[in-house]
Scaffold this motif. Sequence first.
Motif, PDB file in Angstrom:
ATOM      1  N   GLU A   1       0.824  -1.209   0.000  1.00  0.00           N
ATOM      2  CA  GLU A   1       0.000   0.000   0.000  1.00  0.00           C
ATOM      3  C   GLU A   1       0.858   1.259   0.000  1.00  0.00           C
ATOM      4  N   SER A   2       2.035   1.188   0.605  1.00  0.00           N
ATOM      5  CA  SER A   2       2.912   2.355   0.662  1.00  0.00           C
ATOM      6  C   SER A   2       3.413   2.771  -0.716  1.00  0.00           C
ATOM      7  N   GLU A   3       3.321   1.883  -1.709  1.00  0.00           N
ATOM      8  CA  GLU A   3       3.780   2.188  -3.065  1.00  0.00           C
ATOM      9  C   GLU A   3       2.643   2.612  -3.986  1.00  0.00           C
ATOM     10  N   CYS A   4       1.433   2.741  -3.453  1.00  0.00           N
ATOM     11  CA  CYS A   4       0.245   3.014  -4.274  1.00  0.00           C
ATOM     12  C   CYS A   4      -0.259   4.434  -4.101  1.00  0.00           C
ATOM     13  N   LEU A   5      -0.765   4.982  -5.189  1.00  0.00           N
ATOM     14  CA  LEU A   5      -1.583   6.187  -5.140  1.00  0.00           C
ATOM     15  C   LEU A   5      -3.032   5.734  -5.086  1.00  0.00           C
ATOM     16  N   LEU A   6      -3.723   6.039  -3.996  1.00  0.00           N
ATOM     17  CA  LEU A   6      -5.105   5.611  -3.791  1.00  0.00           C
ATOM     18  C   LEU A   6      -5.991   6.825  -3.624  1.00  0.00           C
ATOM     19  N   THR A   7      -7.145   6.819  -4.282  1.00  0.00           N
ATOM     20  CA  THR A   7      -8.157   7.849  -4.066  1.00  0.00           C
ATOM     21  C   THR A   7      -9.509   7.173  -3.929  1.00  0.00           C
ATOM     22  N   GLY A   8     -10.443   7.866  -3.285  1.00  0.00           N
ATOM     23  CA  GLY A   8     -11.736   7.265  -3.035  1.00  0.00           C
ATOM     24  C   GLY A   8     -11.619   6.196  -1.969  1.00  0.00           C
ATOM     25  N   VAL A   9     -12.498   5.217  -2.019  1.00  0.00           N
ATOM     26  CA  VAL A   9     -12.517   4.142  -1.035  1.00  0.00           C
ATOM     27  C   VAL A   9     -12.207   2.832  -1.748  1.00  0.00           C
ATOM     28  N   TRP A  10     -11.031   2.289  -1.500  1.00  0.00           N
ATOM     29  CA  TRP A  10     -10.668   0.995  -2.079  1.00  0.00           C
ATOM     30  C   TRP A  10     -11.234  -0.092  -1.168  1.00  0.00           C
ATOM     31  N   PRO A  11     -12.046  -0.995  -1.706  1.00  0.00           N
ATOM     32  CA  PRO A  11     -12.818  -1.901  -0.843  1.00  0.00           C
ATOM     33  C   PRO A  11     -11.955  -2.944  -0.132  1.00  0.00           C
ATOM     34  N   GLY A  12     -12.487  -3.435   0.975  1.00  0.00           N
ATOM     35  CA  GLY A  12     -11.767  -4.423   1.764  1.00  0.00           C
ATOM     36  C   GLY A  12     -11.533  -5.727   1.035  1.00  0.00           C
ATOM     37  N   TRP A  13     -12.434  -6.088   0.108  1.00  0.00           N
ATOM     38  CA  TRP A  13     -12.254  -7.354  -0.598  1.00  0.00           C
ATOM     39  C   TRP A  13     -11.145  -7.290  -1.645  1.00  0.00           C
ATOM     40  N   LEU A  14     -10.576  -6.096  -1.840  1.00  0.00           N
ATOM     41  CA  LEU A  14      -9.409  -5.952  -2.702  1.00  0.00           C
ATOM     42  C   LEU A  14      -8.191  -5.479  -1.892  1.00  0.00           C
ATOM     43  N   ARG A  15      -8.144  -5.940  -0.653  1.00  0.00           N
ATOM     44  CA  ARG A  15      -7.025  -5.603   0.231  1.00  0.00           C
ATOM     45  C   ARG A  15      -6.535  -6.854   0.958  1.00  0.00           C
ATOM     46  N   GLU A  16      -5.290  -6.822   1.337  1.00  0.00           N
ATOM     47  CA  GLU A  16      -4.680  -7.770   2.252  1.00  0.00           C
ATOM     48  C   GLU A  16      -3.902  -6.952   3.275  1.00  0.00           C
ATOM     49  N   PRO A  17      -3.512  -7.518   4.377  1.00  0.00           N
ATOM     50  CA  PRO A  17      -2.742  -6.738   5.350  1.00  0.00           C
ATOM     51  C   PRO A  17      -1.524  -6.064   4.725  1.00  0.00           C
ATOM     52  N   GLY A  18      -1.562  -4.749   4.689  1.00  0.00           N
ATOM     53  CA  GLY A  18      -0.444  -3.975   4.157  1.00  0.00           C
ATOM     54  C   GLY A  18      -0.330  -3.949   2.650  1.00  0.00           C
ATOM     55  N   ARG A  19      -1.284  -4.597   1.952  1.00  0.00           N
ATOM     56  CA  ARG A  19      -1.180  -4.669   0.490  1.00  0.00           C
ATOM     57  C   ARG A  19      -2.521  -4.336  -0.164  1.00  0.00           C
ATOM     58  N   VAL A  20      -2.430  -3.790  -1.361  1.00  0.00           N
ATOM     59  CA  VAL A  20      -3.593  -3.508  -2.195  1.00  0.00           C
ATOM     60  C   VAL A  20      -3.591  -4.495  -3.355  1.00  0.00           C
ATOM     61  N   LEU A  21      -4.750  -5.062  -3.646  1.00  0.00           N
ATOM     62  CA  LEU A  21      -4.878  -5.960  -4.785  1.00  0.00           C
ATOM     63  C   LEU A  21      -5.371  -5.157  -5.981  1.00  0.00           C
ATOM     64  N   VAL A  22      -4.563  -5.075  -7.026  1.00  0.00           N
ATOM     65  CA  VAL A  22      -4.882  -4.278  -8.217  1.00  0.00           C
ATOM     66  C   VAL A  22      -5.408  -5.216  -9.305  1.00  0.00           C
ATOM     67  N   PRO A  23      -6.656  -5.040  -9.758  1.00  0.00           N
ATOM     68  CA  PRO A  23      -7.153  -5.864 -10.871  1.00  0.00           C
ATOM     69  C   PRO A  23      -6.398  -5.543 -12.166  1.00  0.00           C
ATOM     70  N   VAL A  24      -5.960  -6.587 -12.844  1.00  0.00           N
ATOM     71  CA  VAL A  24      -5.147  -6.427 -14.050  1.00  0.00           C
ATOM     72  C   VAL A  24      -5.738  -7.275 -15.164  1.00  0.00           C
ATOM     73  N   HIS A  25      -5.889  -6.663 -16.334  1.00  0.00           N
ATOM     74  CA  HIS A  25      -6.360  -7.412 -17.496  1.00  0.00           C
ATOM     75  C   HIS A  25      -5.321  -8.481 -17.851  1.00  0.00           C
ATOM     76  N   PRO A  26      -5.758  -9.705 -18.195  1.00  0.00           N
ATOM     77  CA  PRO A  26      -4.778 -10.764 -18.475  1.00  0.00           C
ATOM     78  C   PRO A  26      -3.854 -10.455 -19.641  1.00  0.00           C
ATOM     79  N   TRP A  27      -4.326  -9.717 -20.656  1.00  0.00           N
ATOM     80  CA  TRP A  27      -3.435  -9.332 -21.754  1.00  0.00           C
ATOM     81  C   TRP A  27      -2.333  -8.413 -21.232  1.00  0.00           C
ATOM     82  N   GLN A  28      -2.708  -7.461 -20.396  1.00  0.00           N
ATOM     83  CA  GLN A  28      -1.730  -6.542 -19.816  1.00  0.00           C
ATOM     84  C   GLN A  28      -0.729  -7.298 -18.942  1.00  0.00           C
TER      85      GLN A  28
END
Length: 504
Positions: A194-221
């Motif tokens: 999370e310390s390496e992320c720019l976050l705005t708004g409310v990032w939901p708990g189901w896309l978080r882990e302790p100390g980490r943010v889960l970023v959805p990524v397109h499989p092609w990307q």
Amino acid sequence: MHRPPTAEAEIADELAVVRPGLVPRYAGELPGARAAVLTRLWRGLAHEPLPWVARREEGREGLTLWLADGRRLHGPHADPYATAAYVTAVRLDEAGYDDPARLMTDLAVPHSAVFAAELGHGVASLALSRAGQRVRPARWPARDREWEWEQRVVDGHPFHPNCRSRPGFSVADQLAYGPEHGPVVGLGLVPVPESECLLTGVWPGWLREPGRVLVPVHPWQAAQVLKRTGERELAAHPLMALRTLALPDGPHVKTALSARLTSSVRDISLGSVAASAALSEFGEAVAARTDGLLHVTRTLGAVAAGSPDLAAVLRESPGEYAGPGERVVPVGALATTGLPRSPDWLSGFARLALTVGLRLLELGVALEAHGQNLLVVLSPEGAPVRLVYRDLADLRVGPARLARHGVRLPAQLPARMVTDDVRALRRKLFGSLVAGALAGTAGSGAALRAALESAVPHLPPTPDLAALLGEPLPAKALTLMRLSPRTAGDQWAELPNPLMYDGR
């Protein structure tokens, strides 16, 4: 002389390996795909300010373009608002062309080689899209799942010559990720401190882990750009924009996708992430001034992990704004409902869209209201009753107009969005709404003219409406832009005013 294989042949070869049963249908769709792309290209050649076109002459048998080097290019009368594929061939001097890529190659104008390759790929991809699309549904989807409306749009942009160009996508990629093929896509969840992320708004708990943010990524990307995969996946349904996907019972996810689709490479800039929350609040505030005729989908949260290549935006589903029995349909998908065939329906839709667009323009907000961003709420009987707008990143905002109406300009808006240039504000709205969404829905100059003639008497007289009625209609010069790779930003064409256009 040996010629390299065409994009059509390359896709046929890939298809023979990936899905051989589709090869005959693909081959059968190629002539229609060539005509569809050639029609869009002819629109650009006929109406855009191309520097190598010396003059244009209308005659009884069609339109002739006199090129600066003395050659003549001849084709049918070019209706700038037509969506049907009516151009099956044009002539360059005495040679006939039914293939847009071959035509652009032989025109041999600056930067035409790259554009010709895109056109060739677009023809082949369009034929693949038509061949592989799911069985055409009835007027209304049986279960009315919101992504089904989006996936009905098989041909892509109604006016862009690169309507289905997807360079960098293999046949397997297109079948796996193209919305018209109806796939379920597994979005990777990439954990980032999370310390390496720019976050705005409310990032939901189901896309978080302790100390980490889960970023959805397109499989092609993930495979082609990031060279990494997520630890878990979310099942999602691709929407018209391809890089934006709907979760089955949740928000829409806009992913970074560093591929050139149509005209642009689609990443998510750090500036847009930083401004997303403020822009969402601003959009809601100005929509509230439309007396309930417009809703703006809220941005729930946005994240960028140090790069536009690893970023995502969570956005409210437009379906949140449907009442009992109502449906929310992207304007780009309206043609699949059969509704625009009714002149009364089309007039009612034009009146609603222009009422909202002009009211916001008077306030100082110009919507990018093309068929992908703009959605219409349909009553149970199919009447257009309200609009929904999504993806605020391409608005143009005029501070002077806002100030006159007591609306505060958010300090966080990117500078590119802010202008008091009246021409720029009108171009943004009229080019996307009238020359884009309304023209694409009407399908011809004659139908667009009739809809506008019926709607205009019900609109309040403003200087913006006077400009719409009395001046040529601005539209993005889509062909010129692809032939001008060193020119940044939008370039514009002036189309015949629909209210003065005879629709030949």
